[in-house]
Design a protein around this motif. Structure first.
Motif, short mmCIF file in Angstrom:
data_model
loop_
_atom_site.label_atom_id
_atom_site.label_comp_id
_atom_site.label_asym_id
_atom_site.label_seq_id
_atom_site.Cartn_x
_atom_site.Cartn_y
_atom_site.Cartn_z
N GLY A 1 -13.17 -2.44 -2.63
CA GLY A 1 -13.15 -3.19 -1.38
C GLY A 1 -12.24 -4.40 -1.45
N ILE A 2 -11.40 -4.48 -2.49
CA ILE A 2 -10.47 -5.59 -2.64
C ILE A 2 -9.04 -5.09 -2.47
N LYS A 3 -8.13 -6.01 -2.23
CA LYS A 3 -6.70 -5.69 -2.18
C LYS A 3 -6.11 -6.05 -3.53
N GLY A 4 -5.33 -5.15 -4.10
CA GLY A 4 -4.73 -5.39 -5.40
C GLY A 4 -5.44 -4.62 -6.49
N PHE A 5 -5.13 -4.97 -7.73
CA PHE A 5 -5.62 -4.26 -8.89
C PHE A 5 -7.10 -4.53 -9.14
N GLY A 6 -7.83 -3.46 -9.40
CA GLY A 6 -9.22 -3.54 -9.85
C GLY A 6 -9.34 -2.67 -11.08
N GLY A 7 -9.47 -3.28 -12.22
CA GLY A 7 -9.42 -2.56 -13.49
C GLY A 7 -10.58 -1.62 -13.74
N PHE B 1 2.31 0.07 -2.42
CA PHE B 1 3.38 0.89 -1.84
C PHE B 1 4.43 0.00 -1.20
N ASP B 2 5.47 0.61 -0.67
CA ASP B 2 6.63 -0.09 -0.10
C ASP B 2 7.34 -0.94 -1.16
N ILE B 3 7.30 -0.49 -2.40
CA ILE B 3 8.05 -1.15 -3.47
C ILE B 3 9.52 -0.77 -3.26
N PRO B 4 10.41 -1.75 -3.11
CA PRO B 4 11.82 -1.43 -2.83
C PRO B 4 12.45 -0.51 -3.89
N SER B 5 13.40 0.29 -3.47
CA SER B 5 14.02 1.28 -4.35
C SER B 5 14.83 0.67 -5.48
N GLU C 1 10.19 -1.88 -12.18
CA GLU C 1 9.17 -2.43 -13.06
C GLU C 1 8.21 -3.32 -12.30
N LEU C 2 6.95 -3.25 -12.69
CA LEU C 2 5.96 -4.25 -12.29
C LEU C 2 5.55 -4.96 -13.56
N VAL C 3 5.60 -6.28 -13.55
CA VAL C 3 5.24 -7.05 -14.73
C VAL C 3 3.73 -7.09 -14.89
N THR C 4 3.28 -7.44 -16.09
CA THR C 4 1.86 -7.59 -16.36
C THR C 4 1.23 -8.53 -15.34
N ASN C 5 0.10 -8.13 -14.79
CA ASN C 5 -0.69 -8.91 -13.85
C ASN C 5 -0.10 -8.97 -12.44
N ALA C 6 0.91 -8.17 -12.15
CA ALA C 6 1.50 -8.16 -10.80
C ALA C 6 0.48 -7.71 -9.76
N GLY C 7 -0.47 -6.89 -10.16
CA GLY C 7 -1.48 -6.40 -9.22
C GLY C 7 -2.54 -7.41 -8.87
N THR C 8 -2.59 -8.52 -9.60
CA THR C 8 -3.59 -9.55 -9.36
C THR C 8 -2.97 -10.83 -8.83
N LYS C 9 -1.80 -11.16 -9.29
CA LYS C 9 -1.10 -12.39 -8.87
C LYS C 9 -0.06 -12.02 -7.82
N SER C 10 -0.29 -12.42 -6.57
CA SER C 10 0.59 -11.99 -5.47
C SER C 10 2.02 -12.48 -5.65
N ASN C 11 2.24 -13.56 -6.38
CA ASN C 11 3.61 -14.04 -6.57
C ASN C 11 4.39 -13.19 -7.58
N LEU C 12 3.72 -12.25 -8.25
CA LEU C 12 4.39 -11.39 -9.23
C LEU C 12 4.75 -10.02 -8.67
N ILE C 13 4.19 -9.66 -7.53
CA ILE C 13 4.46 -8.35 -6.93
C ILE C 13 5.84 -8.42 -6.24
N PRO C 14 6.65 -7.38 -6.28
CA PRO C 14 7.97 -7.43 -5.63
C PRO C 14 7.86 -7.74 -4.13
N LYS C 15 8.81 -8.51 -3.64
CA LYS C 15 8.87 -8.87 -2.23
C LYS C 15 8.92 -7.60 -1.38
N GLY C 16 8.06 -7.52 -0.39
CA GLY C 16 8.00 -6.37 0.51
C GLY C 16 6.95 -5.35 0.13
N ALA C 17 6.49 -5.38 -1.12
CA ALA C 17 5.46 -4.43 -1.57
C ALA C 17 4.11 -4.80 -0.95
#
Length: 181
Positions: free
Chosen positions: A120-126, A88-92, A96-112
């Motif tokens: 029990g983890i933070k981020g994507f769990g398939g 959440f808190d993805i800027p307006s 788009e979220l690129v492939t693997n953005a939920g696992t690699k913190s450098n790929l998630i938009p700034k501020g999200a």
């Protein structure tokens, strides 16, 4: 006859303009109707790559100040489903979220913010349904929100995030991918 044709054309233009509004839509270049070993979780008895799918959305409603994304499995044998991803808190200005953005913190938009999942983890769990349990539906939803900050943090559980999403949602769009082992 010309007058009738003119009225018909004007009616068609008016109807298309009023009722032909574009809807809020979520798509993925990585997912069709099924998830794959690429998205499958790596743990809990699963051995996938645990890569979050590419997601893009368009036609957010006027007044959208941020976005959120969830991935939920209503078929999990828990009595309450299973939350696989909460961001959440993805800027307006992001659509788009690129492939693997939920696992690699450098790929998630700034501020999200990616908060904890039912793993029990933070981020994507398939996906990781029990062997022989059949197909599970994985509902990925993007929410257009009327606030720029949801007011929760990375340690907030999915139920509380969901409650806050419910209070702040202007529109939402979903896609469903199925997976079994």
């Amino acid at each position: 006859m010309k007058k009738v044709n003119l009225i018909l054309v004007l009616s068609l233009i008016f109807t298309t303009t009023i009722f032909g509004q574009k809807t809020f839509t979520l798509t993925s270049k990585d997912l069709g109707g099924e998830a794959s070993k690429v998205q499958e979780f790596n743990g809990f008895g699963c051995s996938g790559e645990n890569q979050s799918p590419q997601l893009s959305w368009k036609n957010a409603p006027e007044g959208t100040k941020s976005f959120a994304i969830t991935m939920y499995d209503p078929d999990a044998p828990t009595g309450s489903g299973f939350w696989h991803w909460v961001v959440f808190d993805i800027p307006s200005n992001v659509n788009e979220l690129v492939t693997n953005a939920g696992t690699k913190s450098n790929l998630i938009p700034k501020g999200a913010v990616q908060s904890i999942t039912d793993y029990g983890i933070k981020g994507f769990g398939g996906p990781c349904p029990p062997v022989g349990h059949g197909f599970h539906a994985y509902i990925i939803t993007v929410y257009a929100l009327k606030t720029d900050k949801l007011g929760t943090d990375e340690n907030t559980n999915p139920a509380v995030v969901g409650f806050n999403l419910w209070n702040q949602t202007l529109a939402k769009a979903s896609i469903v991918a199925y997976y079994k082992r």
